[in-house]
Design a protein around this motif. Sequence first.
Motif, PDB file in Angstrom:
ATOM      1  N   LEU A  31       0.825  -1.208   0.000  1.00  0.00           N
ATOM      2  CA  LEU A  31       0.000   0.000   0.000  1.00  0.00           C
ATOM      3  C   LEU A  31       0.864   1.265   0.000  1.00  0.00           C
ATOM      4  O   LEU A  31       0.579   2.223  -0.723  1.00  0.00           O
ATOM      5  N   PHE A  32       1.916   1.257   0.809  1.00  0.00           N
ATOM      6  CA  PHE A  32       2.814   2.405   0.880  1.00  0.00           C
ATOM      7  C   PHE A  32       3.483   2.648  -0.475  1.00  0.00           C
ATOM      8  O   PHE A  32       3.533   3.774  -0.964  1.00  0.00           O
ATOM      9  N   SER A  33       3.984   1.581  -1.094  1.00  0.00           N
ATOM     10  CA  SER A  33       4.681   1.753  -2.371  1.00  0.00           C
ATOM     11  C   SER A  33       3.721   2.141  -3.489  1.00  0.00           C
ATOM     12  O   SER A  33       4.077   2.946  -4.358  1.00  0.00           O
ATOM     13  N   LEU A  34       2.506   1.615  -3.487  1.00  0.00           N
ATOM     14  CA  LEU A  34       1.526   2.013  -4.504  1.00  0.00           C
ATOM     15  C   LEU A  34       1.133   3.477  -4.355  1.00  0.00           C
ATOM     16  O   LEU A  34       0.925   4.177  -5.346  1.00  0.00           O
ATOM     17  N   GLY A  35       1.015   3.937  -3.109  1.00  0.00           N
ATOM     18  CA  GLY A  35       0.685   5.336  -2.886  1.00  0.00           C
ATOM     19  C   GLY A  35       1.766   6.264  -3.410  1.00  0.00           C
ATOM     20  O   GLY A  35       1.484   7.233  -4.120  1.00  0.00           O
ATOM     21  N   PHE A  36       3.019   5.968  -3.052  1.00  0.00           N
ATOM     22  CA  PHE A  36       4.092   6.827  -3.546  1.00  0.00           C
ATOM     23  C   PHE A  36       4.315   6.661  -5.046  1.00  0.00           C
ATOM     24  O   PHE A  36       4.718   7.604  -5.720  1.00  0.00           O
ATOM     25  N   PHE A  37       4.032   5.471  -5.585  1.00  0.00           N
ATOM     26  CA  PHE A  37       4.139   5.290  -7.031  1.00  0.00           C
ATOM     27  C   PHE A  37       3.143   6.187  -7.759  1.00  0.00           C
ATOM     28  O   PHE A  37       3.475   6.786  -8.789  1.00  0.00           O
ATOM     29  N   ALA A  42       2.608  10.932 -11.165  1.00  0.00           N
ATOM     30  CA  ALA A  42       2.054  12.254 -11.485  1.00  0.00           C
ATOM     31  C   ALA A  42       3.156  13.305 -11.573  1.00  0.00           C
ATOM     32  O   ALA A  42       3.108  14.188 -12.435  1.00  0.00           O
ATOM     33  N   ALA A  43       4.163  13.199 -10.702  1.00  0.00           N
ATOM     34  CA  ALA A  43       5.267  14.165 -10.738  1.00  0.00           C
ATOM     35  C   ALA A  43       6.069  14.022 -12.028  1.00  0.00           C
ATOM     36  O   ALA A  43       6.462  15.024 -12.638  1.00  0.00           O
ATOM     37  N   ALA A  44       6.309  12.807 -12.446  1.00  0.00           N
ATOM     38  CA  ALA A  44       7.048  12.589 -13.694  1.00  0.00           C
ATOM     39  C   ALA A  44       6.228  13.044 -14.890  1.00  0.00           C
ATOM     40  O   ALA A  44       6.758  13.627 -15.850  1.00  0.00           O
ATOM     41  N   PHE A  45       4.918  12.796 -14.837  1.00  0.00           N
ATOM     42  CA  PHE A  45       4.053  13.217 -15.938  1.00  0.00           C
ATOM     43  C   PHE A  45       3.958  14.735 -16.026  1.00  0.00           C
ATOM     44  O   PHE A  45       3.838  15.291 -17.116  1.00  0.00           O
ATOM     45  N   PHE A 134      -8.766  17.041 -16.748  1.00  0.00           N
ATOM     46  CA  PHE A 134      -8.336  15.881 -15.975  1.00  0.00           C
ATOM     47  C   PHE A 134      -6.881  15.468 -16.125  1.00  0.00           C
ATOM     48  O   PHE A 134      -6.309  15.070 -15.123  1.00  0.00           O
ATOM     49  N   PRO A 135      -6.236  15.510 -17.240  1.00  0.00           N
ATOM     50  CA  PRO A 135      -4.835  15.095 -17.170  1.00  0.00           C
ATOM     51  C   PRO A 135      -4.027  15.941 -16.182  1.00  0.00           C
ATOM     52  O   PRO A 135      -3.152  15.425 -15.499  1.00  0.00           O
ATOM     53  N   THR A 136      -4.345  17.200 -16.059  1.00  0.00           N
ATOM     54  CA  THR A 136      -3.666  18.055 -15.091  1.00  0.00           C
ATOM     55  C   THR A 136      -4.259  17.862 -13.694  1.00  0.00           C
ATOM     56  O   THR A 136      -3.534  17.916 -12.700  1.00  0.00           O
ATOM     57  N   LEU A 137      -5.546  17.594 -13.611  1.00  0.00           N
ATOM     58  CA  LEU A 137      -6.204  17.362 -12.329  1.00  0.00           C
ATOM     59  C   LEU A 137      -5.670  16.091 -11.658  1.00  0.00           C
ATOM     60  O   LEU A 137      -5.712  15.970 -10.433  1.00  0.00           O
ATOM     61  N   TRP A 138      -5.117  15.177 -12.441  1.00  0.00           N
ATOM     62  CA  TRP A 138      -4.553  13.943 -11.888  1.00  0.00           C
ATOM     63  C   TRP A 138      -3.420  14.237 -10.910  1.00  0.00           C
ATOM     64  O   TRP A 138      -3.193  13.472  -9.981  1.00  0.00           O
ATOM     65  N   PHE A 139      -2.724  15.355 -11.078  1.00  0.00           N
ATOM     66  CA  PHE A 139      -1.630  15.699 -10.174  1.00  0.00           C
ATOM     67  C   PHE A 139      -2.152  15.856  -8.744  1.00  0.00           C
ATOM     68  O   PHE A 139      -1.532  15.404  -7.784  1.00  0.00           O
ATOM     69  N   GLY A 140      -3.281  16.503  -8.572  1.00  0.00           N
ATOM     70  CA  GLY A 140      -3.874  16.671  -7.248  1.00  0.00           C
ATOM     71  C   GLY A 140      -4.524  15.402  -6.736  1.00  0.00           C
ATOM     72  O   GLY A 140      -4.431  15.076  -5.558  1.00  0.00           O
ATOM     73  N   VAL A 141      -5.182  14.663  -7.621  1.00  0.00           N
ATOM     74  CA  VAL A 141      -5.828  13.411  -7.221  1.00  0.00           C
ATOM     75  C   VAL A 141      -4.774  12.403  -6.779  1.00  0.00           C
ATOM     76  O   VAL A 141      -4.955  11.691  -5.784  1.00  0.00           O
ATOM     77  N   ALA A 142      -3.650  12.347  -7.470  1.00  0.00           N
ATOM     78  CA  ALA A 142      -2.582  11.423  -7.100  1.00  0.00           C
ATOM     79  C   ALA A 142      -2.011  11.766  -5.731  1.00  0.00           C
ATOM     80  O   ALA A 142      -1.641  10.869  -4.965  1.00  0.00           O
TER      81      ALA A 142
END
Length: 173
Positions: A31-37, A42-45, A134-142
């Motif tokens: 769970l921890f690794s999936l969250g940070f992934f 999103a940061a890389a995108f 949404f592609p930009t909104l994904w940064f906040g959702v992530a």
Amino acid sequence: MSGHRLFRFPKPAWLNSANTRTAGVYTAGALFSLGFFAFIDAAAFSKSPKNGSDPPIHINFVDWIPGICSALGMLVINSIDKNRLNGDSFSYSGNGVAWKARLVLFLGFALMAGGLAGSVTVMVLKYIVPDYPFPTLWFGVANVVANAMIMLSSAVLWVAQNMEDEYTYNLAL
């Protein structure tokens, strides 16, 4: 049945096995690794141009602060021994160990709750209010997903680490 039980029904035997404890620790790590992934994805995108066009906004240090707070809260919470929370009947480290442990536990939960609240705040103020698609909104959702997964991971790890196994011996000097 023990007189210290809250409910009438007995606890299942599989709940105290070493395999359940190991599965809980692995689940918490996943769970921890999936969250940070999700957040690092999103940061890389946000930094890579997509089809020659740059996103209107990028992830910067403000977006990382809630995740850092949640990760620190997870470290604080899971570094406390559950036996220290029960009472001050016998301890080697002086008086008042229980309330000190409870205070540190509260600070750990406050860090994690602040991280989740901060990620929601960043998402709302930085991505929803300006009405980004949404592609930009994904940064906040992530960011929110990452902090929620870190909180869930911390809860799973706390339960898994503090399971009592009748076949485990704690040898401490």
